[in-house]
Enzyme design. Structure first.
Site, PDB file in Angstrom:
ATOM      1  N   SER A  49       0.773  -1.249   0.000  1.00  0.00           N
ATOM      2  CA  SER A  49       0.000   0.000   0.000  1.00  0.00           C
ATOM      3  C   SER A  49       0.802   1.294   0.000  1.00  0.00           C
ATOM      4  CB  SER A  49      -0.966   0.005   1.188  1.00  0.00           C
ATOM      5  OG  SER A  49      -0.272  -0.304   2.381  1.00  0.00           O
ATOM      6  N   THR A  50       2.082   1.223   0.355  1.00  0.00           N
ATOM      7  CA  THR A  50       2.900   2.444   0.374  1.00  0.00           C
ATOM      8  C   THR A  50       4.319   2.112  -0.091  1.00  0.00           C
ATOM      9  OG1 THR A  50       3.640   2.097   2.664  1.00  0.00           O
ATOM     10  CG2 THR A  50       1.666   3.434   2.381  1.00  0.00           C
ATOM     11  N   TYR A  52       7.913   1.196  -1.302  1.00  0.00           N
ATOM     12  CA  TYR A  52       8.452   0.265  -2.293  1.00  0.00           C
ATOM     13  C   TYR A  52       7.448  -0.813  -2.701  1.00  0.00           C
ATOM     14  CZ  TYR A  52      13.231   2.099  -2.182  1.00  0.00           C
ATOM     15  OH  TYR A  52      14.341   2.886  -2.332  1.00  0.00           O
ATOM     16  N   GLU A  74      -4.477  -1.311   6.489  1.00  0.00           N
ATOM     17  CA  GLU A  74      -4.757   0.124   6.421  1.00  0.00           C
ATOM     18  C   GLU A  74      -6.143   0.425   6.994  1.00  0.00           C
ATOM     19  OE1 GLU A  74      -2.487   2.141   5.729  1.00  0.00           O
ATOM     20  OE2 GLU A  74      -1.029   1.041   4.511  1.00  0.00           O
ATOM     21  N   TYR A 224      17.912  -2.827   2.978  1.00  0.00           N
ATOM     22  CA  TYR A 224      18.780  -1.657   2.819  1.00  0.00           C
ATOM     23  C   TYR A 224      20.105  -1.977   3.490  1.00  0.00           C
ATOM     24  CZ  TYR A 224      20.655   3.057   3.372  1.00  0.00           C
ATOM     25  OH  TYR A 224      21.470   4.154   3.336  1.00  0.00           O
ATOM     26  N   TYR A 234      22.038   1.134  11.665  1.00  0.00           N
ATOM     27  CA  TYR A 234      21.281   0.275  10.759  1.00  0.00           C
ATOM     28  C   TYR A 234      21.895  -1.121  10.627  1.00  0.00           C
ATOM     29  CZ  TYR A 234      17.694  -0.687   7.369  1.00  0.00           C
ATOM     30  OH  TYR A 234      16.596  -1.230   6.743  1.00  0.00           O
ATOM     31  N   VAL A 273      12.729   8.599   1.586  1.00  0.00           N
ATOM     32  CA  VAL A 273      11.749   9.013   2.585  1.00  0.00           C
ATOM     33  C   VAL A 273      10.561   8.064   2.487  1.00  0.00           C
ATOM     34  CG1 VAL A 273      10.327  10.897   3.454  1.00  0.00           C
ATOM     35  CG2 VAL A 273      12.428  11.408   2.217  1.00  0.00           C
ATOM     36  N   THR A 274      10.370   7.250   3.507  1.00  0.00           N
ATOM     37  CA  THR A 274       9.175   6.416   3.601  1.00  0.00           C
ATOM     38  C   THR A 274       8.679   6.547   5.032  1.00  0.00           C
ATOM     39  OG1 THR A 274      10.369   4.444   4.349  1.00  0.00           O
ATOM     40  CG2 THR A 274      10.120   4.703   1.963  1.00  0.00           C
TER      41      THR A 274
END
EC number: 1.3.1.9
Length: 397
Positions: A49-50, A52, A74, A224, A234, A273-274
């Site tokens: 839904s968002t 990637y 959602e 990532y 990270y 930016v996510t």
């Protein structure tokens, strides 16, 4: 009602249906402009839904002509309360897919649960028979284990040392030092349980046992890696431990799919930016600098450019861009030595006063608001909009 952005920390608690729709349309237009590619025809996207995951669904459908099933969690708009951006994104995706005669079905529920897996399998069996690509793009703060009922919470912490690191307070727009205590063994294990590869493996096993994976089916999960600047929080931290778990589990999944001519790969994407990345303490500063440097170099990309490129250059290419660990790489422009060197050189120079000069914090803020459908060109934000937008062909679990 008129919907305005209301930002609390790293999340915007409102979303704009029209803005989200225009966002989705722009991504569709981008992949169409690249021309069609010979890719998957029946695709399951877990976390669709968002970010990637949404980009993966858009590219498969509108550049490869794929029928898609999307899984997400959602909230719809109700009364005078807007829904989530992911709801509006998915409603828009369904609308545009239907207009072009592309099959789209979605499941709204907890992807970690057995019930959602079963419901998804039933839909695939009924409507598509099988799928030839499974994209795993889930970002969640917690997970209820489907077998034991235990609830795990993920944490964002370094491992083995206290971390002192510069960061950017995006609300106050000031540079500050973050001091983050190291994770306990339990916190590390819990983060691996939420963000590692166990659920990906469970999905593939469930799909395989149900006979809904086509011969030659592929699967990919997104990760990532980053460079030195981000490694402590990270790659060498709790999230990294979970991502290393992905690298281990993909070997087993690959073996399972290879038996029928298929493949499984972890795909490394660039920092963006996510909703997920804005929660990582040093990421807003890193991204603001990265945007500045990459835009200057002409190599800046968003979600859709990254994922569309991943399909064309690696997932559906005879000569994939791969590292020695067997991961597909789409992050090489970010990790170019000259780009990283420039970001590193600017890192300690940024102050409250020169924030807008040395970094592209303006671009960061704009991208952040766009995630929620705000600041999109051509949208009238004074206009009355209905926050209740239905998603056709949606199954609620």
């Amino acid at each position: 009602m008129v919907i305005k952005p209301r930002v609390r920390g790293f999340i915007c608690v409102t979303a704009h249906p029209t803005g989200c729709e225009v966002n989705v349309k722009q991504q569709i237009d981008y992949v169409k402009a690249q021309g069609p590619f010979h890719g998957p025809k029946r695709v399951l996207v877990i976390g669709a839904s968002t970010g990637y995951g949404l980009a993966a669904r858009i590219s498969a459908a509108f550049a490869s002509g794929a029928a898609t099933v999307g899984v997400f969690l959602e909230r719809p708009g109700e009364g005078n309360k807007p829904g989530t951006a992911g709801w509006y994104n998915s409603a828009a995706f369904h609308k545009f897919a239907e207009a072009e005669g592309l099959y789209a079905s979605s499941v709204n529920g907890d992807a970690f649960s057995d019930a959602v897996k079963q419901q998804t399998i039933d839909i695939i069996k009924r409507d598509l028979g099988q799928v030839d690509l499974v994209v795993y793009s889930l970002a969640a703060p917690r997970r209820t284990h489907p077998k034991t009922g235990q609830v795990y919470n993920s944490t964002l912490k370094p491992i083995g040392k206290t971390l002192r690191q510069r960061g950017l307070d995006t609300d106050k727009e000031v540079i500050k030092e973050n001091v983050i205590e190291p994770a306990t063994e339990e916190e590390i294990a819990n983060t691996v349980a939420v963000m590692g590869g166990e659920d990906w493996q469970m999905w593939i096993e469930a799909l395989d046992q149900a006979g809904v994976l086509a011969d030659g089916a592929k699967t990919t999960a997104f990760t990532y890696l980053g460079e030195k600047i981000t490694h402590d929080i990270y790659w060498n931290g709790t999230i990294g431990a979970a991502k290393k778990d992905l690298d281990q589990r993909v070997l087993k999944i690959r073996e399972q799919l290879a038996a029928r001519g298929g493949d499984a790969r972890v795909a490394v994407l660039k920092a963006l930016v996510t909703q997920a990345s804005s929660a990582i303490p040093m990421m807003p500063l890193y991204l603001s600098l990265l945007f500045k440097v990459m835009k200057k170099a002409g190599t800046h990309e968003g979600c859709i450019e990254q994922v569309d490129g991943l399909y064309r250059d690696s997932l559906y290419n005879d000569h994939p861009i791969m590292d020695e660990e067997g991961r597909l790489r789409a992050d090489y422009k970010e990790l170019a030595p000259d780009i990283q060197a420039e970001v590193a050189a600017l890192w300690d120079q940024v102050t409250d006063e020169n924030l807008y000069e040395l970094t592209d914090f303006k671009g960061y803020k704009s991208d952040f608001l766009r995630l929620f459908g705000f600041g999109v060109e051509g949208v009238d934000y004074e206009a009355d909009v209905n926050p209740e937008v239905p998603i056709r062909n949606l199954t609620q679990v």
